[in-house]
Design a protein around this motif. Structure first.
Motif, short mmCIF file in Angstrom:
data_model
loop_
_atom_site.label_atom_id
_atom_site.label_comp_id
_atom_site.label_asym_id
_atom_site.label_seq_id
_atom_site.Cartn_x
_atom_site.Cartn_y
_atom_site.Cartn_z
N GLU D 144 0.83 -1.21 0.00
CA GLU D 144 0.00 0.00 0.00
C GLU D 144 0.86 1.26 0.00
N LYS D 145 1.86 1.23 0.85
CA LYS D 145 2.76 2.39 0.89
C LYS D 145 3.47 2.58 -0.43
N ALA D 146 3.86 1.48 -1.05
CA ALA D 146 4.58 1.57 -2.31
C ALA D 146 3.68 2.15 -3.40
N VAL D 147 2.39 1.81 -3.34
CA VAL D 147 1.45 2.40 -4.28
C VAL D 147 1.42 3.92 -4.07
N ASP D 148 1.31 4.29 -2.80
CA ASP D 148 1.27 5.71 -2.46
C ASP D 148 2.51 6.43 -2.97
N LYS D 149 3.63 5.79 -2.81
CA LYS D 149 4.89 6.43 -3.22
C LYS D 149 5.10 6.33 -4.73
N GLY D 150 4.18 5.66 -5.40
CA GLY D 150 4.29 5.55 -6.85
C GLY D 150 5.35 4.57 -7.30
N GLU D 151 5.72 3.69 -6.41
CA GLU D 151 6.76 2.73 -6.79
C GLU D 151 6.20 1.57 -7.60
N ILE D 152 4.97 1.22 -7.32
CA ILE D 152 4.38 0.10 -8.05
C ILE D 152 3.03 0.50 -8.64
N ARG D 153 2.56 -0.31 -9.56
CA ARG D 153 1.29 -0.06 -10.22
C ARG D 153 0.15 0.02 -9.19
N SER D 154 -0.82 0.80 -9.50
CA SER D 154 -1.90 0.99 -8.54
C SER D 154 -3.08 0.06 -8.80
N ASP D 155 -3.02 -0.66 -9.91
CA ASP D 155 -4.18 -1.50 -10.24
C ASP D 155 -4.05 -2.94 -9.75
N LEU D 156 -3.05 -3.18 -8.90
CA LEU D 156 -2.84 -4.57 -8.43
C LEU D 156 -3.86 -4.98 -7.37
N ASP D 157 -4.10 -6.27 -7.29
CA ASP D 157 -4.92 -6.82 -6.20
C ASP D 157 -3.99 -6.95 -4.99
N ILE D 158 -3.96 -5.91 -4.19
CA ILE D 158 -2.98 -5.82 -3.10
C ILE D 158 -2.97 -7.04 -2.17
N PRO D 159 -4.13 -7.46 -1.62
CA PRO D 159 -4.10 -8.59 -0.69
C PRO D 159 -3.51 -9.84 -1.34
N MET D 160 -3.88 -10.07 -2.58
CA MET D 160 -3.36 -11.27 -3.23
C MET D 160 -1.86 -11.17 -3.46
N PHE D 161 -1.41 -10.07 -3.94
CA PHE D 161 0.03 -9.95 -4.17
C PHE D 161 0.80 -10.00 -2.85
N ALA D 162 0.19 -9.42 -1.82
CA ALA D 162 0.83 -9.49 -0.50
C ALA D 162 1.04 -10.95 -0.12
N TYR D 163 -0.03 -11.71 -0.28
CA TYR D 163 0.05 -13.14 0.03
C TYR D 163 1.09 -13.84 -0.84
N MET D 164 1.05 -13.54 -2.11
CA MET D 164 1.93 -14.24 -3.05
C MET D 164 3.40 -13.89 -2.82
N ILE D 165 3.68 -12.65 -2.50
CA ILE D 165 5.08 -12.28 -2.30
C ILE D 165 5.65 -12.96 -1.06
N GLY D 166 4.80 -13.06 -0.03
CA GLY D 166 5.24 -13.81 1.15
C GLY D 166 5.44 -15.28 0.82
N ALA D 167 4.45 -15.85 0.12
CA ALA D 167 4.51 -17.27 -0.21
C ALA D 167 5.72 -17.59 -1.09
N MET D 168 6.01 -16.71 -1.99
CA MET D 168 7.14 -16.95 -2.89
C MET D 168 8.44 -17.09 -2.12
N ASN D 169 8.56 -16.28 -1.10
CA ASN D 169 9.76 -16.38 -0.27
C ASN D 169 9.85 -17.80 0.32
N THR D 170 8.76 -18.23 0.91
CA THR D 170 8.73 -19.58 1.49
C THR D 170 9.05 -20.63 0.42
N GLN D 171 8.42 -20.47 -0.73
CA GLN D 171 8.62 -21.46 -1.79
C GLN D 171 10.07 -21.48 -2.27
N MET D 172 10.64 -20.31 -2.36
CA MET D 172 12.03 -20.26 -2.81
C MET D 172 12.94 -20.96 -1.80
#
Lengths: 205, 205, 205, 205
Positions: D144-172
């Motif tokens: 959310e903060k990154a969206v505010d700061k304009g670092e990432i696209r604003s049209d993302l499904d934030i909760p899902m990407f949040a989940y996926m980015i965490g999960a990816m770490n575990t998976q890696m």
DNA sequence: CATGAATGAGCTTTCATTCAT
DNA sequence: CATGAATGAAAGCTCATTCAT
């Protein structure tokens, strides 16, 4: 005794069942033998088997009876006129027939061994229905007559020797089944003769 | 081997368990013996029994070991210097000790009989751990030495007679357990002596 | 594989058992699942269940096979000619079919999750019989071909991305199972499309 | 939480217990882990263990807490002033610390994996007591903060990407634990950088 | 005469937890 | 603070026998 249905069966089917049952009780003792395995191997349904036989015991009973009948065929003609022969000849014939029987019918040999394993069980008694010590009786009479005829010493403990002479036959069969093997019939006769001589030396008058 | 916990038990409780286990394996063979029945009769919980023993086999093993230990006590002092005695004396001592053992410990007699019922099973082999025919070996050596010393005939089938002499002991024990009974120790000795004489006549040089 | 008896059952009964088994393995993982509970819930006897299936593992195996068969139905026709489509289309189809499958079969979704819980167990391997990383292989080949066709960057760590792309699908499924829910199929497609675009940006040539 | 008694223990004993418990839960998942084995390996009595800990769950809880504490040590100093860095730097640091942690503490890596196996169980929830998706929350805020700061696209499904980015770490982490291995720290950093770039391409504004 | 599904008591073994000493 | 014996419900599985069709 199998039920009537069993004897109404085409001989081929009946023989297959007998073969399968024989294999089963040769490979396993009474408890370990499995009705499931029998029906599977015979390719029949459980219900059918229970229409041929009362229960597991009945199957076993029948097999033991069959074995007994087969064994009778091996009894020497000498035994038909026992009074014409001395006791050592008679015992010799019994031993020889016993040994020949298992050597020519190894599966029955195995079944006999398995049968002995349950000697102390209820099932054994039921199958022998009281004949438990028929063999004992037989040898006892044999020995008594031999005493009368002066063939053997009169101071022996007859019941014990009757038991022992019967048991020795069984034990000798187990020995040759488990540890040794006869090259031919001559060798078998020779072995029995040595043992009979041993017996003779031991108990003759 | 039972676990430490078993030996830490108050003697009274341990003895009760031994008694119950003894009864169980005297009344039933290995397979028929029931852990459930044991815990019920001993008034302990299933979990407890399994804290004393590894498994059913361990219980049985322990009992057989106990029996073996007890049996050793009956072995005649004569056997400590076997070379000082002729073979017939030695065999006599063995038969006497075997008979005395089961007569004075009838439950062990029963257990021994039950043990023999599983002679062809894996469990039997495991418990004997390979010593399956130690007795055979023993008698074979005995006979060989006796031949060397000129005590017995040299034309005997040694392995067979070794097997038979061992088996006869077992059979005699079974006979006196099942059908007869000794009035007193004198009678026992007398019976054995007759049999030994029979043996002697049969095989001596 | 269940035994013949299972397939001979009236459909109604068979379906009830399948339902009960499904519920059990959806609610518990392999170890926690209870054969006792299954027979109780299905209202059948223990003996019966063991006439339908070899053992617990067989029940589980059957259920997983059923699930796999069901899942295959969801595979897009697009996958029948993979070479006609670019990698992103193919991955999209896979994600969509995976998601649709669990959304329309929530119980299978649960079972799949439970199945993953035992990913490190022997049972898992046995059920997958060696196909443990079939999915990995699949994605690896997909990526390699895409590199050849110039669809994606050639400097990627192919094995790792293969693993991650497969894992992401699973993770996404878990996310929508646990935390979110799709209002309709359009929403599902939209979500997948966003993710595929994310992927595309990340790895395309 | 362990009881006071545990902390009153001499450090040496306490450490031994911790080591044994660590090994147990690294080798087995929660269910398969055995209190019996723990006391045996630690050379203490059952009663003692239950004077240190409430129950099995308490032991596990304590271990997970210990692991968490250890993991915190790996968190980069960068994370102390998150607002000074862009989101990709932050995620990079998280991934690196996660990977370094399991590589340098393989047993904790195993425990973590085993812990994930019970992700759907009551025990898991109890141990996480509500913090189940703390990681999710964390990444959500980050995005959310990154969206505010304009670092990432604003049209993302934030909760899902949040989940996926965490999960990816575990998976890696799972991938490198199960299939691959880093030669050195440089290789680790390189791999993470590639993945971060992938992420960046995927979601940056 | 054939079928085979149904039964259920029984089997051995495991395990976290308690509690008296 | 230490001990370890006691517990008992639960586990997966087997098997001879029955009986409706």
């Amino acid at each position: 005794m199998p039920k009537e249905t069993f004897f109404n069966l085409p001989a081929e089917k009946r023989d297959l069942i007998i073969k399968v049952v024989t294999d089963e009780f040769a490979a396993f003792n009474y408890e370990q033998a499995s009705v499931n395995r029998i029906v599977t191997n015979a390719g029949i349904s459980k219900g059918s088997l229970y229409q041929y036989f009362e229960d597991k015991r009945d199957i076993y009973q029948y097999l033991i009876d069959l074995m007994t009948k087969e064994k009778v065929k091996y009894v020497s003609p000498v035994m038909q006129n026992p009074e014409d022969h001395d006791i050592f000849t008679l015992i010799r014939e019994l031993y020889v027939s016993g040994l020949r029987f298992v050597l020519e019918n190894p599966k029955f040999g195995a079944i006999g061994k398995r049968f002995m394993e349950i000697k102390n069980s209820v099932v054994y008694d039921e199958i022998m229905h009281g004949n438990r010590d028929a063999a004992n009786q037989f040898f006892r009479i044999l020995l008594e007559k031999a005493v009368d005829k002066g063939e053997i010493r009169s101071d022996l403990d007859i019941p014990m020797f009757a038991y022992m002479i019967g048991a020795m036959n069984t034990q000798m069969i187990e020995y040759f089944t488990d540890f040794e093997t006869f090259e031919d019939d001559d060798k078998l006769l020779e072995t029995v003769d040595i043992f009979i001589e041993f017996l003779k030396n031991g108990i003759e008058a």
